[in-house]
Write a protein that holds these residues in place. Structure first.
Motif, PDB file in Angstrom:
ATOM      1  N   ARG A 150      45.951  32.448  46.530  1.00 57.11           N
ATOM      2  CA  ARG A 150      44.826  33.429  47.403  1.00 57.11           C
ATOM      3  C   ARG A 150      45.808  34.773  46.315  1.00 57.11           C
ATOM      4  NH1 ARG A 150      46.154  30.057  51.362  1.00 57.11           N
ATOM      5  NH2 ARG A 150      44.541  28.789  52.269  1.00 57.11           N
ATOM      6  N   GLU A 151      45.003  35.891  47.177  1.00 54.55           N
ATOM      7  CA  GLU A 151      45.026  37.336  46.252  1.00 54.55           C
ATOM      8  C   GLU A 151      45.251  37.049  44.559  1.00 54.55           C
ATOM      9  OE1 GLU A 151      44.233  39.528  48.066  1.00 54.55           O
ATOM     10  OE2 GLU A 151      43.868  38.332  50.386  1.00 54.55           O
ATOM     11  N   LEU A 152      44.403  36.364  44.308  1.00 52.46           N
ATOM     12  CA  LEU A 152      44.965  36.491  42.559  1.00 52.46           C
ATOM     13  C   LEU A 152      44.737  37.893  42.038  1.00 52.46           C
ATOM     14  CD1 LEU A 152      42.975  33.311  41.575  1.00 52.46           C
ATOM     15  CD2 LEU A 152      45.310  33.526  42.573  1.00 52.46           C
ATOM     16  N   PRO A 153      45.306  38.231  41.004  1.00 54.21           N
ATOM     17  CA  PRO A 153      44.561  39.590  40.649  1.00 54.21           C
ATOM     18  C   PRO A 153      43.530  39.909  40.058  1.00 54.21           C
ATOM     19  CG  PRO A 153      47.306  38.593  39.797  1.00 54.21           C
ATOM     20  CD  PRO A 153      46.361  37.627  40.189  1.00 54.21           C
ATOM     21  N   VAL A 154      42.504  41.050  39.551  1.00 54.71           N
ATOM     22  CA  VAL A 154      41.653  40.888  39.776  1.00 54.71           C
ATOM     23  C   VAL A 154      41.624  42.939  38.589  1.00 54.71           C
ATOM     24  CG1 VAL A 154      39.595  41.494  40.083  1.00 54.71           C
ATOM     25  CG2 VAL A 154      40.298  39.795  41.770  1.00 54.71           C
ATOM     26  N   THR A 155      41.196  42.091  37.063  1.00 56.41           N
ATOM     27  CA  THR A 155      40.905  43.826  36.745  1.00 56.41           C
ATOM     28  C   THR A 155      39.545  43.877  36.726  1.00 56.41           C
ATOM     29  OG1 THR A 155      42.751  42.984  35.274  1.00 56.41           O
ATOM     30  CG2 THR A 155      41.533  44.433  34.436  1.00 56.41           C
TER      31      THR A 155
ATOM     32  N   ALA B  12      40.171  36.899  45.649  1.00 57.75           N
ATOM     33  CA  ALA B  12      39.249  35.544  44.980  1.00 57.75           C
ATOM     34  C   ALA B  12      40.623  34.854  45.144  1.00 57.75           C
ATOM     35  CB  ALA B  12      39.569  35.849  43.485  1.00 57.75           C
ATOM     36  N   SER B  13      40.867  33.577  45.456  1.00 56.46           N
ATOM     37  CA  SER B  13      41.495  32.587  45.231  1.00 56.46           C
ATOM     38  C   SER B  13      41.034  31.298  44.353  1.00 56.46           C
ATOM     39  CB  SER B  13      41.826  31.816  46.939  1.00 56.46           C
ATOM     40  OG  SER B  13      40.504  31.040  47.308  1.00 56.46           O
ATOM     41  N   TYR B  14      42.484  30.122  43.857  1.00 59.93           N
ATOM     42  CA  TYR B  14      41.463  29.345  43.431  1.00 59.93           C
ATOM     43  C   TYR B  14      42.304  27.617  43.420  1.00 59.93           C
ATOM     44  CZ  TYR B  14      42.730  26.595  39.331  1.00 59.93           C
ATOM     45  OH  TYR B  14      42.350  25.124  37.755  1.00 59.93           O
TER      46      TYR B  14
ATOM     47  N   LYS C 123      46.270  32.480  22.724  1.00 59.07           N
ATOM     48  CA  LYS C 123      47.583  32.806  22.381  1.00 59.07           C
ATOM     49  C   LYS C 123      49.454  32.831  22.928  1.00 59.07           C
ATOM     50  CE  LYS C 123      46.888  37.051  21.320  1.00 59.07           C
ATOM     51  NZ  LYS C 123      45.441  37.192  22.091  1.00 59.07           N
ATOM     52  N   THR C 124      48.210  33.642  24.755  1.00 61.08           N
ATOM     53  CA  THR C 124      49.513  33.589  26.341  1.00 61.08           C
ATOM     54  C   THR C 124      48.995  31.950  26.992  1.00 61.08           C
ATOM     55  OG1 THR C 124      47.221  34.728  27.293  1.00 61.08           O
ATOM     56  CG2 THR C 124      48.773  36.087  25.990  1.00 61.08           C
ATOM     57  N   TRP C 125      48.693  31.016  26.738  1.00 61.60           N
ATOM     58  CA  TRP C 125      47.506  30.121  27.706  1.00 61.60           C
ATOM     59  C   TRP C 125      47.517  30.293  28.784  1.00 61.60           C
ATOM     60  CZ3 TRP C 125      46.976  26.148  24.266  1.00 61.60           C
ATOM     61  CH2 TRP C 125      47.154  24.290  24.425  1.00 61.60           C
ATOM     62  N   LYS C 126      46.931  31.540  29.295  1.00 64.47           N
ATOM     63  CA  LYS C 126      46.593  31.771  29.863  1.00 64.47           C
ATOM     64  C   LYS C 126      45.400  31.671  29.755  1.00 64.47           C
ATOM     65  CE  LYS C 126      50.576  33.319  31.465  1.00 64.47           C
ATOM     66  NZ  LYS C 126      51.766  32.549  32.629  1.00 64.47           N
ATOM     67  N   SER C 127      44.639  31.514  32.130  1.00 66.02           N
ATOM     68  CA  SER C 127      43.218  31.363  32.138  1.00 66.02           C
ATOM     69  C   SER C 127      42.830  32.138  32.862  1.00 66.02           C
ATOM     70  CB  SER C 127      42.743  30.300  32.146  1.00 66.02           C
ATOM     71  OG  SER C 127      43.112  28.993  31.320  1.00 66.02           O
TER      72      SER C 127
ATOM     73  N   VAL D  49      38.955  37.557  36.501  1.00 65.78           N
ATOM     74  CA  VAL D  49      40.189  36.711  37.949  1.00 65.78           C
ATOM     75  C   VAL D  49      41.594  35.978  37.336  1.00 65.78           C
ATOM     76  CG1 VAL D  49      40.535  35.722  39.955  1.00 65.78           C
ATOM     77  CG2 VAL D  49      38.573  36.693  39.649  1.00 65.78           C
ATOM     78  N   LYS D  50      42.375  36.440  36.974  1.00 67.40           N
ATOM     79  CA  LYS D  50      43.502  35.667  36.232  1.00 67.40           C
ATOM     80  C   LYS D  50      43.816  34.747  37.123  1.00 67.40           C
ATOM     81  CE  LYS D  50      43.285  39.896  33.943  1.00 67.40           C
ATOM     82  NZ  LYS D  50      43.413  39.933  31.856  1.00 67.40           N
ATOM     83  N   LEU D  51      44.240  33.633  36.676  1.00 66.03           N
ATOM     84  CA  LEU D  51      43.970  32.330  37.500  1.00 66.03           C
ATOM     85  C   LEU D  51      45.545  31.959  37.404  1.00 66.03           C
ATOM     86  CD1 LEU D  51      40.823  30.885  35.922  1.00 66.03           C
ATOM     87  CD2 LEU D  51      41.361  31.892  38.388  1.00 66.03           C
TER      88      LEU D  51
END
Length: 600
Positions: A138-143, A188-190, A556-560, A576-578
């Protein structure tokens, strides 16, 4: 890439990467491979997770970049000869004998080069590789700021193998996994979970893949041998293939208070969003014993009548195709048998206000080809492509109108509508050439051309035009129109830009009447998947008043992340950074918070 924390139900080598699955071709309306000239020698098997993944799904006969294995990507091998305690002595002996036979078959298969369309080192490299399950975070970072009107859950399906393949594997063969981003008042949560299909449950208990993979394995003599071994296991009670062999990895639909995960090889599976935002599988869903056959992964919900329309096809016996619908409360209509001369692969169809539009195209099933060493799925250039126009309320197929559309193969149809003044039904789809290039190696470069196909119900003639100008032409695959306009004339379609194929570098907003195209490019080695259009207000006068949601992965960063883009001006509103990687996948939907409250 190191896998993130593993959920309690995670198992198999998905902790590092992926697995196998697909359903027996006998129970399935899916596809297998045609082996052509090998293009590389096959060495010992290893799993690769590459930042620069090679092309997948369509593979011209040319050299490609070998994936690079990283220190984090050590696959967990399937266990061998794991026998459930409840098996009797006869079953244990039969299992050992069948395991030995399967081992000999695999040894024989691995002596031969695999086509890229069946090579797991190609098919599930890079961000096409699987991930473990993730519990709710939960509480995922949001830009930026998530628009206030977005409250609910974005769901997307995909192929995510539980076990490491032992031989051939196509990307479409993976077990179904649903990724869910829940949004509530800007927070947001995932979570992601496997859909607990019958085959996944059984293979998890056995500790290895045993169900044949419809695309990666069922071709030629070895495909016949695999089917024999599989049904022999069933004969001895080692596996149960009577309650579904599908993977539920393709489509998602919310209907009659239920989220349904689907692939065309089985009945749907009901998936539920828990109050915490997690996912759980309720079970195989037969609409209260009304549905007796498989159902394709692209049913259509009419935005006005709220009915659901669907098809089911059979590769073994007539009727090869059936049409049916469900009332808003889930009551099924009688099957309408559609007369087809041969079993045809029908992945998608369309609806209008009054009709269903059924493609009968040139990719067909011919199981006897396996006996002679070929693929049971072939491109038949002697067959004529056509569309069937049938009234939604038809009780039989006597009034179906067939209109030929030469050399037309649309894997997906984005919309259709009626134009009574010209006696035409207009179909919007992406015409793919070569038609079987997703499944078979070929020398031609794949093209997926957004097209308008006009079917004249009086003359029986058709016309087809390319919607984008030649200078703007790009491969457009996976996407949608405003779902409030489905079956009615629409101005816009939102489609994935599948460049470089099969990766998705962005999405296009296309004006279907003028051909004007506006592109949103992720950029800087970021790739995504199907864009999901979410209307801002159902009563809005502007068809494009809404937002595009799409998973995007940074190679490049392997982030989604989940990106939210304003559909009117194509400006990024929020990302939303997952917490973990989201592999490239298939189709999705959005279920708003009010519907979530009424889940069955």
């Amino acid at each position: 890439m190191a896998a993130a924390s593993t959920a309690p139900n995670s198992s198999g080598w998905a902790k590092a990467h992926f697995s196998s699955s697909s359903s027996s071709l006998m129970d399935l309306g899916f596809i297998s491979l045609k082996k052509k000239k090998p293009n590389k020698k096959r060495g010992s098997f290893s799993i690769h997770s590459a930042l620069h993944s090679p092309s997948v799904l369509h593979f011209p006969n040319q050299p490609y970049q070998q994936p690079v294995i990283t220190k984090h990507d050590t696959p967990v091998k399937p266990k061998t000869h794991q026998q459930p305690a409840q098996w009797n002595l006869l079953q244990r002996a039969a299992a050992m004998a069948l395991d030995m036979a399967e081992g000999a078959l695999v040894t024989h298969e691995l002596r031969l080069p695999l086509p890229k369309t069946a090579d797991p080192q190609v098919q599930i490299a890079g961000n096409f590789a699987p991930v473990p399950e993730q519990p709710v975070q939960r509480e995922l970072p949001v830009t930026g700021a998530i628009p206030e009107c977005i409250n609910g859950v974005y769901l997307r399906n995909g192929a995510n193998p539980l076990f490491e393949p032992v031989a051939g594997h196509h990307f479409f063969d993976g077990d179904g996994m649903v990724h869910a981003v829940s949004i509530n008042d800007g927070s947001a949560s995932y979570a992601c979970r496997f859909t607990e299909t019958q085959r996944l449950v059984q293979e998890r208990e056995l500790g290895r893949p045993v169900f044949p993979k419809a695309i990666g394995e069922l071709h030629g003599h070895s495909g016949v041998a695999r089917l024999i071994l599989f049904y022999a296991r069933g004969l001895f009670g080692l596996v149960d293939h009577n309650n579904g062999t599908g993977v539920a990895n393709a489509g998602l639909v919310y209907f009659n208070d239920r989220i349904l995960a689907m692939s065309e090889d089985d009945l749907p599976y009901q998936v539920r969003i828990t109050p915490s935002g997690d996912l759980e599988t309720v079970g195989r869903y037969d609409f209260d014993s009304q549905l007796k056959s498989t159902m394709i992964a692209h049913p259509k919900v009419d935005p006005v009548s709220k009915e659901l329309f669907a098809l089911s096809y059979d590769v073994i016996q007539k009727p090869y195709l059936k049409y049916f619908k469900f009332s808003p409360d889930g009551k099924k209509s009688p099957d309408v048998e559609i007369p087809l001369p041969v079993p045809t692969m029908i992945h998608d169809f369309a609806i209008t206000e009054n009709f269903v539009v059924i493609p009968d195209q040139q990719v067909v099933f011919k199981l006897q080809e396996m006996i002679t060493g070929g693929s049971p799925v072939i491109y038949d250039d002697k067959k004529k492509s056509r569309f069937g126009i049938l009234a939604k309320n038809a009780r039989d197929a006597s009034d179906v109108i067939w209109v030929e559309s030469p050399d037309t193969f649309c894997f997906h149809l984005w919309n259709a509508w009626e134009e009574p003044e010209s006696d035409e039904v207009v179909v919007i789809g992406s015409c793919m050439t070569p038609p079987d290039s997703i499944f078979n190696e070929c020398d031609e470069t794949l093209e997926s051309v957004l097209s308008e196909i006009r079917l004249n119900l009086k003359t029986g003639k058709s016309t087809r035009r390319q919607i984008l100008s030649t200078s703007e032409q790009v491969n457009l695959e996976a996407g949608m129109v405003n779902r409030n306009k489905l079956g009615r004339k629409t101005r816009y379609a939102y489609l994935a830009i599948a460049e470089p194929w099969p990766k998705v570098s962005g999405f296009a907003k296309v004006d279907l009447s003028t051909g004007e195209v506006k592109k949103f490019i992720y950029g800087d080695r970021k790739y995504g998947g199907e864009p999901c259009f979410l209307p801002r207000d159902h009563a809005s006068e502007n068809e494009d008043d809404g937002y595009i949601l799409a998973f995007v992965h940074d190679e490049k960063t392997w982030k989604s992340e989940l990106q939210i883009v304003n559909a009117m001006n194509l400006q990024l509103e929020a990302s939303v950074k997952l917490p973990s990687r989201v592999p490239y996948g298939f189709h999705g939907t959005f279920v708003d918070s009010k519907d979530l409250e009424s889940q069955a």
